[in-house]
Design a protein around this motif. Structure first.
Motif, PDB file in Angstrom:
ATOM      1  N   ARG A  39       0.939  -0.964  -0.262  1.00 58.22           N
ATOM      2  CA  ARG A  39       0.142   0.309  -0.169  1.00 58.22           C
ATOM      3  C   ARG A  39       0.551   1.382  -0.025  1.00 58.22           C
ATOM      4  N   GLU A  40       0.427   2.669   0.356  1.00 57.32           N
ATOM      5  CA  GLU A  40       1.013   3.912  -0.417  1.00 57.32           C
ATOM      6  C   GLU A  40       0.491   4.239   0.864  1.00 57.32           C
ATOM      7  N   PRO A  41       0.915   5.398   1.190  1.00 59.66           N
ATOM      8  CA  PRO A  41       1.796   6.023   1.275  1.00 59.66           C
ATOM      9  C   PRO A  41       2.514   4.409   2.338  1.00 59.66           C
ATOM     10  N   VAL A  50       7.240   7.636   5.940  1.00 61.55           N
ATOM     11  CA  VAL A  50       7.349   9.437   5.777  1.00 61.55           C
ATOM     12  C   VAL A  50       6.118   9.129   5.765  1.00 61.55           C
ATOM     13  N   ARG A  51       5.654   8.239   5.767  1.00 64.92           N
ATOM     14  CA  ARG A  51       3.302   7.676   5.685  1.00 64.92           C
ATOM     15  C   ARG A  51       2.790   8.633   7.426  1.00 64.92           C
ATOM     16  N   HIS A  52       3.194   8.692   8.508  1.00 62.95           N
ATOM     17  CA  HIS A  52       2.826   9.744   9.187  1.00 62.95           C
ATOM     18  C   HIS A  52       3.041  10.685   8.875  1.00 62.95           C
ATOM     19  N   LEU A  70       6.912  14.351  -0.943  1.00 62.48           N
ATOM     20  CA  LEU A  70       7.175  13.831   0.013  1.00 62.48           C
ATOM     21  C   LEU A  70       6.621  12.525  -0.116  1.00 62.48           C
ATOM     22  N   PHE A  71       5.543  12.635  -0.671  1.00 63.02           N
ATOM     23  CA  PHE A  71       4.383  11.116  -1.255  1.00 63.02           C
ATOM     24  C   PHE A  71       5.422  10.448  -2.858  1.00 63.02           C
ATOM     25  N   ALA A  72       5.965  11.541  -3.077  1.00 59.95           N
ATOM     26  CA  ALA A  72       7.012  11.029  -3.742  1.00 59.95           C
ATOM     27  C   ALA A  72       8.501  10.288  -3.547  1.00 59.95           C
ATOM     28  N   ASP A  96      -2.521  -0.965  -3.048  1.00 66.82           N
ATOM     29  CA  ASP A  96      -3.531   0.718  -2.415  1.00 66.82           C
ATOM     30  C   ASP A  96      -2.976   1.975  -2.650  1.00 66.82           C
ATOM     31  N   ARG A  97      -3.322   1.681  -3.550  1.00 66.04           N
ATOM     32  CA  ARG A  97      -3.042   3.660  -4.830  1.00 66.04           C
ATOM     33  C   ARG A  97      -1.285   3.541  -4.920  1.00 66.04           C
ATOM     34  N   PHE A  98      -1.249   4.477  -5.794  1.00 65.93           N
ATOM     35  CA  PHE A  98      -0.525   4.992  -6.376  1.00 65.93           C
ATOM     36  C   PHE A  98      -0.258   6.042  -6.996  1.00 65.93           C
ATOM     37  N   ASP A 100      -1.777   7.429  -9.741  1.00 62.71           N
ATOM     38  CA  ASP A 100      -2.883   8.263  -9.731  1.00 62.71           C
ATOM     39  C   ASP A 100      -3.525   8.934  -8.430  1.00 62.71           C
ATOM     40  N   SER A 101      -3.215   8.289  -7.133  1.00 61.42           N
ATOM     41  CA  SER A 101      -3.565   9.582  -5.759  1.00 61.42           C
ATOM     42  C   SER A 101      -2.659  10.335  -6.064  1.00 61.42           C
ATOM     43  N   SER A 102      -1.037  10.513  -6.373  1.00 58.93           N
ATOM     44  CA  SER A 102      -0.770  11.947  -6.493  1.00 58.93           C
ATOM     45  C   SER A 102      -1.483  12.417  -7.247  1.00 58.93           C
ATOM     46  N   TYR A 105      -4.857  14.109  -5.486  1.00 61.74           N
ATOM     47  CA  TYR A 105      -4.630  14.728  -4.427  1.00 61.74           C
ATOM     48  C   TYR A 105      -3.423  15.789  -4.888  1.00 61.74           C
ATOM     49  N   GLN A 106      -2.682  15.438  -4.964  1.00 63.22           N
ATOM     50  CA  GLN A 106      -1.827  16.749  -5.018  1.00 63.22           C
ATOM     51  C   GLN A 106      -1.893  17.325  -6.182  1.00 63.22           C
ATOM     52  N   GLY A 107      -2.041  16.510  -7.661  1.00 65.14           N
ATOM     53  CA  GLY A 107      -2.192  17.537  -8.583  1.00 65.14           C
ATOM     54  C   GLY A 107      -3.320  18.833  -9.220  1.00 65.14           C
ATOM     55  N   PRO A 157     -10.320  11.967  11.602  1.00 56.31           N
ATOM     56  CA  PRO A 157     -10.031  11.623  10.257  1.00 56.31           C
ATOM     57  C   PRO A 157      -8.619  12.244  10.244  1.00 56.31           C
ATOM     58  N   ASP A 158      -8.147  11.318   8.632  1.00 60.99           N
ATOM     59  CA  ASP A 158      -6.854  11.705   8.824  1.00 60.99           C
ATOM     60  C   ASP A 158      -6.320  13.245   8.009  1.00 60.99           C
ATOM     61  N   ARG A 159      -5.589  13.392   7.375  1.00 58.88           N
ATOM     62  CA  ARG A 159      -5.432  14.113   6.570  1.00 58.88           C
ATOM     63  C   ARG A 159      -6.227  14.612   5.791  1.00 58.88           C
TER      64      ARG A 159
HETATM   65  P1  TYD Z   1      -5.010   5.540   4.373  1.00 57.88           P
HETATM   66  O1  TYD Z   1      -6.131   5.736   5.478  1.00 57.88           O
HETATM   67  O2  TYD Z   1      -3.961   4.647   4.279  1.00 57.88           O
HETATM   68  O3  TYD Z   1      -5.611   4.824   3.088  1.00 57.88           O
HETATM   69  P2  TYD Z   1      -7.171   4.521   2.127  1.00 57.88           P
HETATM   70  O4  TYD Z   1      -7.963   6.117   1.902  1.00 57.88           O
HETATM   71  O5  TYD Z   1      -7.141   4.659   1.034  1.00 57.88           O
HETATM   72  O6  TYD Z   1      -7.997   3.692   2.907  1.00 57.88           O
HETATM   73  O7  TYD Z   1      -5.059   6.922   3.259  1.00 57.88           O
HETATM   74  C1  TYD Z   1      -4.059   7.791   2.861  1.00 57.88           C
HETATM   75  C2  TYD Z   1      -4.269   8.888   2.378  1.00 57.88           C
HETATM   76  O8  TYD Z   1      -2.779   9.433   1.674  1.00 57.88           O
HETATM   77  C3  TYD Z   1      -5.602   8.891   1.502  1.00 57.88           C
HETATM   78  O9  TYD Z   1      -6.386   9.663   1.385  1.00 57.88           O
HETATM   79  C4  TYD Z   1      -5.030   9.690  -0.226  1.00 57.88           C
HETATM   80  C5  TYD Z   1      -3.912  10.187   0.510  1.00 57.88           C
HETATM   81  N1  TYD Z   1      -2.780   9.896  -0.262  1.00 57.88           N
HETATM   82  C6  TYD Z   1      -2.358  11.130  -1.449  1.00 57.88           C
HETATM   83  O10 TYD Z   1      -3.156  12.070  -1.150  1.00 57.88           O
HETATM   84  N2  TYD Z   1      -1.251  11.282  -2.532  1.00 57.88           N
HETATM   85  C7  TYD Z   1      -0.584   9.988  -2.694  1.00 57.88           C
HETATM   86  O11 TYD Z   1       0.626   9.926  -3.532  1.00 57.88           O
HETATM   87  C8  TYD Z   1      -1.070   8.868  -2.145  1.00 57.88           C
HETATM   88  C9  TYD Z   1      -0.797   7.398  -2.049  1.00 57.88           C
HETATM   89  C10 TYD Z   1      -2.015   8.362  -1.172  1.00 57.88           C
END
Ligand code: TYD
Length: 219
Positions: A39-41, A50-52, A70-72, A96-98, A100-102, A105-107, A157-159
């Protein structure tokens, strides 16, 4: 299989990616394929470190460019330490995510320059483009509701989860636009259905992709 097969799962929050990845992994293992689930990140020790920083929101004040880099950085480590070696051993990698998430979400919702994002993506993956990307598509209001139910009561909820529904709606549209522009790689899966219907759709797509790869003798 001479070389492996790289499948990524993308989509909004609460689309059921992790459940579906586990179901697919079990099905492929039963057919004796070597499977790596990641999975990513994260996914490698360097990337997990870096994930945290990313998901706690610690990097948020420094802006989307910092987060994108940082994602990169995490992705580059994950690709070189984990994904590429597994593909070279002939495994099927389920991630799980790669990229296209960047891109999304970032782009798109981070408002970063597409040319910058493209260069960063190329550096981070160094040619490791997914063979197949399954985009689990769900109405964000429903997805966020599911994500809230799955979260334990003490967790915030996360970031990214904490953002508004309208931002998540833009992300949904951006994922669908990627799918439309890269139909050879992307398959959109309607994730609003029951888990077993979603599982069937994913199974059909993946076994179809594996078969096509075998008959075409690609790679
Ligand atoms: P996570 O709790 O791992 O997963 P999920 O939402 O897939 O169940 O959260 C990862 C978060 O990071 C999610 O909100 C998407 C975000 N993300 C980016 O913004 N850019 C990225 O390149 C990746 C891989 C994830």
């Amino acid at each position: 299989m001479a070389k492996g097969f790289f499948i990524t799962f993308e989509g909004g929050e609460g689309a059921g990616k992790s459940t579906q990845i586990e179901l697919l992994a079990a099905k492929l293992r039963a057919k004796k394929y070597a499977i790596l689930v990641t999975r990513e990140p994260g996914g490698s020790p360097g990337a997990e470190a870096v994930r945290h920083v990313l998901l706690s929101g610690a990097a948020e004040p420094f802006g989307p460019k910092m987060e994108a880099l940082l994602f990169a950085a995490a992705r580059s480590d994950h690709v070189e330490q984990v994904i590429r070696p597994a593909i070279e051993r002939g495994a099927i990698v389920l991630c799980d995510r790669f990229i296209d998430s960047s891109r999304v979400y970032q782009g798109v919702t981070g408002g970063l320059d597409p040319a910058f994002m493209e260069v960063v993506e190329q550096v981070s993956i160094n040619g490791m483009v997914p063979d197949m990307t399954l985009i689990l598509d769900i109405d964000p209001a429903e997805g966020l509701k599911r994500a809230a139910v799955r979260r334990s009561p003490n967790d915030a909820p996360d970031r990214f989860e904490k953002e508004t529904v309208s931002i998540h709606q833009q992300r949904r549209e951006a994922f669908l636009a990627i799918a439309a522009s890269e139909p050879q790689r992307c398959v959109v899966i309607d994730a609003s259905r029951s888990p077993s219907e979603v599982e069937d759709a994913i199974t059909t797509a993946v076994f179809g992709g594996l078969e096509a790869r075998m008959t075409a003798g690609i790679k």
